[in-house]
Design a protein around this motif. Structure first.
Motif, PDB file in Angstrom:
ATOM      1  N   HIS A  17       0.853  -1.193   0.000  1.00  0.00           N
ATOM      2  CA  HIS A  17       0.000   0.000   0.000  1.00  0.00           C
ATOM      3  C   HIS A  17       0.887   1.240   0.000  1.00  0.00           C
ATOM      4  O   HIS A  17       1.661   1.457   0.928  1.00  0.00           O
ATOM      5  N   ASN A  77       1.317   5.514  -0.508  1.00  0.00           N
ATOM      6  CA  ASN A  77       0.572   6.754  -0.265  1.00  0.00           C
ATOM      7  C   ASN A  77       1.209   7.875  -1.066  1.00  0.00           C
ATOM      8  O   ASN A  77       2.258   8.400  -0.708  1.00  0.00           O
ATOM      9  N   LEU A 105      -0.935  -1.090  -4.365  1.00  0.00           N
ATOM     10  CA  LEU A 105      -2.286  -0.547  -4.227  1.00  0.00           C
ATOM     11  C   LEU A 105      -2.211   0.881  -3.708  1.00  0.00           C
ATOM     12  O   LEU A 105      -1.329   1.227  -2.911  1.00  0.00           O
ATOM     13  N   THR A 106      -3.140   1.688  -4.154  1.00  0.00           N
ATOM     14  CA  THR A 106      -3.253   3.042  -3.635  1.00  0.00           C
ATOM     15  C   THR A 106      -4.714   3.466  -3.668  1.00  0.00           C
ATOM     16  O   THR A 106      -5.535   2.868  -4.378  1.00  0.00           O
ATOM     17  N   LYS A 107      -5.038   4.471  -2.895  1.00  0.00           N
ATOM     18  CA  LYS A 107      -6.402   4.998  -2.893  1.00  0.00           C
ATOM     19  C   LYS A 107      -6.544   5.989  -4.042  1.00  0.00           C
ATOM     20  O   LYS A 107      -5.805   6.975  -4.115  1.00  0.00           O
ATOM     21  N   GLN A 108      -7.472   5.724  -4.934  1.00  0.00           N
ATOM     22  CA  GLN A 108      -7.751   6.643  -6.035  1.00  0.00           C
ATOM     23  C   GLN A 108      -9.194   6.455  -6.497  1.00  0.00           C
ATOM     24  O   GLN A 108      -9.871   5.494  -6.117  1.00  0.00           O
ATOM     25  N   ASN A 118     -12.398   5.512  -8.287  1.00  0.00           N
ATOM     26  CA  ASN A 118     -12.899   4.446  -9.144  1.00  0.00           C
ATOM     27  C   ASN A 118     -14.018   5.049  -9.989  1.00  0.00           C
ATOM     28  O   ASN A 118     -15.098   5.358  -9.473  1.00  0.00           O
ATOM     29  N   ARG A 127     -16.273   6.591  -6.195  1.00  0.00           N
ATOM     30  CA  ARG A 127     -15.717   6.632  -4.842  1.00  0.00           C
ATOM     31  C   ARG A 127     -14.194   6.422  -4.873  1.00  0.00           C
ATOM     32  O   ARG A 127     -13.672   5.759  -5.777  1.00  0.00           O
ATOM     33  N   VAL A 128     -13.527   6.967  -3.885  1.00  0.00           N
ATOM     34  CA  VAL A 128     -12.095   6.722  -3.719  1.00  0.00           C
ATOM     35  C   VAL A 128     -11.918   5.369  -3.039  1.00  0.00           C
ATOM     36  O   VAL A 128     -12.423   5.143  -1.941  1.00  0.00           O
ATOM     37  N   GLU A 129     -11.222   4.471  -3.708  1.00  0.00           N
ATOM     38  CA  GLU A 129     -11.077   3.112  -3.214  1.00  0.00           C
ATOM     39  C   GLU A 129      -9.627   2.642  -3.369  1.00  0.00           C
ATOM     40  O   GLU A 129      -8.860   3.211  -4.150  1.00  0.00           O
ATOM     41  N   ASN A 130      -9.273   1.593  -2.603  1.00  0.00           N
ATOM     42  CA  ASN A 130      -7.987   0.940  -2.806  1.00  0.00           C
ATOM     43  C   ASN A 130      -8.013   0.197  -4.128  1.00  0.00           C
ATOM     44  O   ASN A 130      -8.851  -0.701  -4.325  1.00  0.00           O
ATOM     45  N   GLN A 131      -7.101   0.549  -5.031  1.00  0.00           N
ATOM     46  CA  GLN A 131      -7.057  -0.101  -6.331  1.00  0.00           C
ATOM     47  C   GLN A 131      -5.636  -0.554  -6.640  1.00  0.00           C
ATOM     48  O   GLN A 131      -4.657   0.103  -6.264  1.00  0.00           O
TER      49      GLN A 131
END
Length: 335
Positions: free
Chosen positions: A200, A202, A263-266, A268, A273-277
């Motif tokens: 993960h 950031n 994975l990072t939050k961005q 979708n 929504r901002v999700e872990n992708q």
């Protein structure tokens, strides 16, 4: 097997002197936090040096790696030597007693019997001291035997590819400290011969969105980093982390393949929504990784050596991709 006992017995190796790259990562991360604050940029020369060092660290995270753990050698480690009983104090005191000869003044003042009595008491004290030392040596020997057995048990399980102990090994040696200092957190899934890792990352806290320079007047200038440069730096950091994770896993565990996902939050776009992708996914066989020159390669370009998925545009950055499975057979894919 006592996991805590094994951790203690490996402590001398696990708590080795901090590697230079780990130290640089720790210091650079601290300096970058200061660089993110406008009020902290008071010295142009120091700010530029700190900025350049931080960028160098995040671009070279894949360069460093722990020394490989030689499990086969540990398997043949001899048990601790049985300690000998302590007799040195008694011997010294006994010699002093047996060789005592009253001198002129001892004879003159009849101090000989008192001296002999003192030497006899010293002999008794020396024997007590030897008894205490013998007990201490035995206690230390028992402790060393327990830790040696813990090491043997852990080594046997690792060489038998018992995936239940893999997490313990990584917790003992802590090979990912510099990555965590740079903002990447890891989650593992273990099987006997391969490991899957979610890394993960950031973006906001790790990749600088600005660049610093010194004006002709000597003052510090801080400008926004062009988006294409930001994305390229981020891509190299992400891919470098994936290489580093694979290198460290292979240095500590006798497995055949590591599958790593970044994975990072961005956002979708399908959900709004901002999700872990997943933004990069790569299967890294040991045999292929061992052939790479890590100080010369470009971490982003190096993904071409492996079965991987990555969609990256300089002006748009990463897009979500699917996870890859085991690389069998290997199929190179372009970025």
């Amino acid at each position: 097997m006592s996991w805590k006992g094994a951790a203690r017995s490996f402590a001398a190796t696990a708590r080795r002197v901090e590697r230079d790259q780990q130290r640089r990562a720790r210091v650079a991360a601290q300096q970058f936090k200061q660089l993110q604050k406008e009020q902290a940029l008071t010295s142009a020369t120091q700010a530029i040096a700190d900025y350049n060092d931080y960028v160098s660290v995040i671009k070279s995270v894949h360069h460093d790696c722990s020394e490989p753990v030689n499990w086969a050698s540990m398997q043949h480690e001899q048990p601790p030597a049985i300690p000998s009983p302590s007799v040195e104090h008694e011997r010294t005191a006994q010699t002093a007693l047996e060789t005592y000869q009253p001198g002129f003044f001892d004879r003159l003042f009849k101090r000989g019997p008192g001296k002999i009595q003192g030497l006899q008491q010293a002999l008794t004290t020396a024997r007590q001291r030897d008894t205490q030392l013998t007990a201490e040596r035995q206690t230390e020997y028992n402790r060393q035997c327990i830790e040696w057995q813990d090491r043997q048990d852990l080594t046997r399980q690792v060489l038998a590819k018992d995936s239940d102990v893999y997490q313990q090994v990584l917790e003992i040696f802590k090979p990912f400290d510099s990555i965590s200092q740079l903002g990447s957190q890891l989650e593992f899934t273990f099987t006997a011969d391969h490991i899957e890792v979610d890394v993960h990352v950031n973006t906001t806290d790790i990749i600088p969105d600005f660049v610093v320079s010194q004006l002709a007047s000597g003052k510090l200038s801080r400008k926004a980093l062009p988006i294409s440069k930001f994305n390229e730096l981020y891509q190299d950091y992400v891919c470098g982390c994936l290489l580093r994770v694979a290198r460290e896993v292979y240095a500590h565990l006798p497995i055949r393949q590591v599958v790593v996902h970044a994975l990072t939050k961005q956002l979708n776009p399908a959900t709004g929504r901002v999700e872990n992708q997943v933004i990069v996914s790569v299967a890294i066989p040991r045999t292929t990784l061992d052939q790479l020159n890590f100080t010369a390669l470009d971490p982003s370009d190096s993904m071409r050596n492996f079965n991987h998925t990555m969609k990256f545009i300089k002006t748009g950055g990463f897009q979500a991709v699917d996870r890859v499975g085991l690389a069998a057979p290997l199929v190179a894919r372009k970025k």
